[in-house]
Design a protein around this motif. Structure first.
Motif, PDB file in Angstrom:
ATOM      1  N   TYR A  72      -5.715  -1.365  -5.970  1.00  0.00           N
ATOM      2  CA  TYR A  72      -5.446  -0.014  -5.460  1.00  0.00           C
ATOM      3  C   TYR A  72      -4.584   0.807  -6.414  1.00  0.00           C
ATOM      4  CZ  TYR A  72      -7.292  -1.966  -1.170  1.00  0.00           C
ATOM      5  OH  TYR A  72      -8.099  -2.559  -0.244  1.00  0.00           O
ATOM      6  N   TYR A 128      -4.665   4.535  -6.079  1.00  0.00           N
ATOM      7  CA  TYR A 128      -4.085   5.056  -4.841  1.00  0.00           C
ATOM      8  C   TYR A 128      -2.551   5.027  -4.875  1.00  0.00           C
ATOM      9  CZ  TYR A 128      -8.768   4.515  -2.982  1.00  0.00           C
ATOM     10  OH  TYR A 128     -10.116   4.611  -2.767  1.00  0.00           O
ATOM     11  N   ASN A 130      -2.303   8.795   0.736  1.00  0.00           N
ATOM     12  CA  ASN A 130      -2.312   7.370   0.389  1.00  0.00           C
ATOM     13  C   ASN A 130      -1.378   6.570   1.288  1.00  0.00           C
ATOM     14  OD1 ASN A 130      -4.033   7.888  -1.774  1.00  0.00           O
ATOM     15  ND2 ASN A 130      -2.310   8.468  -3.047  1.00  0.00           N
ATOM     16  N   LYS A 131      -1.193   7.038   2.490  1.00  0.00           N
ATOM     17  CA  LYS A 131      -0.207   6.463   3.393  1.00  0.00           C
ATOM     18  C   LYS A 131      -0.404   4.961   3.611  1.00  0.00           C
ATOM     19  CE  LYS A 131       1.669   7.286   7.988  1.00  0.00           C
ATOM     20  NZ  LYS A 131       1.538   8.112   9.179  1.00  0.00           N
ATOM     21  N   LYS A 132      -1.642   4.532   3.855  1.00  0.00           N
ATOM     22  CA  LYS A 132      -1.848   3.117   4.166  1.00  0.00           C
ATOM     23  C   LYS A 132      -1.682   2.221   2.939  1.00  0.00           C
ATOM     24  CE  LYS A 132      -6.880   2.923   3.876  1.00  0.00           C
ATOM     25  NZ  LYS A 132      -8.081   2.602   4.624  1.00  0.00           N
ATOM     26  N   TYR A 133      -1.759   2.776   1.741  1.00  0.00           N
ATOM     27  CA  TYR A 133      -1.564   1.969   0.542  1.00  0.00           C
ATOM     28  C   TYR A 133      -0.085   1.898   0.151  1.00  0.00           C
ATOM     29  CZ  TYR A 133      -6.529   2.830   0.396  1.00  0.00           C
ATOM     30  OH  TYR A 133      -7.851   2.927   0.733  1.00  0.00           O
ATOM     31  N   TYR A 134       0.667   2.930   0.506  1.00  0.00           N
ATOM     32  CA  TYR A 134       2.100   2.944   0.213  1.00  0.00           C
ATOM     33  C   TYR A 134       2.906   2.120   1.207  1.00  0.00           C
ATOM     34  CZ  TYR A 134       3.040   6.095  -3.630  1.00  0.00           C
ATOM     35  OH  TYR A 134       3.174   6.631  -4.868  1.00  0.00           O
ATOM     36  N   ASP A 135       2.345   1.857   2.370  1.00  0.00           N
ATOM     37  CA  ASP A 135       3.052   1.113   3.412  1.00  0.00           C
ATOM     38  C   ASP A 135       3.392  -0.284   2.893  1.00  0.00           C
ATOM     39  OD1 ASP A 135       4.069   0.080   5.729  1.00  0.00           O
ATOM     40  OD2 ASP A 135       2.220   0.247   6.890  1.00  0.00           O
ATOM     41  N   ARG A 192       3.951  -2.946   4.359  1.00  0.00           N
ATOM     42  CA  ARG A 192       3.278  -4.022   5.085  1.00  0.00           C
ATOM     43  C   ARG A 192       1.938  -4.362   4.457  1.00  0.00           C
ATOM     44  NH1 ARG A 192       3.853  -1.236  10.847  1.00  0.00           N
ATOM     45  NH2 ARG A 192       3.265   0.478   9.490  1.00  0.00           N
ATOM     46  N   ALA A 193       1.304  -3.395   3.785  1.00  0.00           N
ATOM     47  CA  ALA A 193      -0.006  -3.637   3.176  1.00  0.00           C
ATOM     48  C   ALA A 193       0.100  -4.648   2.034  1.00  0.00           C
ATOM     49  CB  ALA A 193      -0.605  -2.331   2.679  1.00  0.00           C
TER      50      ALA A 193
END
Length: 86
Positions: A13, A16, A31-36, A38-39
């Protein structure tokens, strides 16, 4: 094995993770879900689990020491009836 999961996530990623907005799918896409955190933590944990599974297989320790699926307990009394004993 933990760091290899994070490295693989970053490699996969990379486009992203260059900014909070703008990715290969579009300049205004978030790109919120890639910066989290927890991911990538989940990716690291998954790689650790895979490595441990390989270690267990190499040491012939799969399905040993009660690591099978739990069976029905045998030492359990039936439901309690009445109040507490006097």
């Amino acid at each position: 094995s933990y760091w290899s999961g994070i490295k693989d996530f970053e490699t996969k990623y990379h486009g992203y993770l260059q900014g909070k907005i703008g990715n290969p799918k579009g300049e205004d896409k978030p790109n919120k879900k890639y910066y989290d955190p927890r991911a990538f933590m989940r990716s690291a944990e998954e790689s650790t689990v895979a490595r441990l599974q390989k270690c267990f297989e190499d040491l012939n320790c799969v399905q040993v020491c009660g690591l099978d699926a739990p069976g029905k307990p045998e030492n359990v009394l039936g439901p309690r009836r009445g109040g507490l004993p006097a």
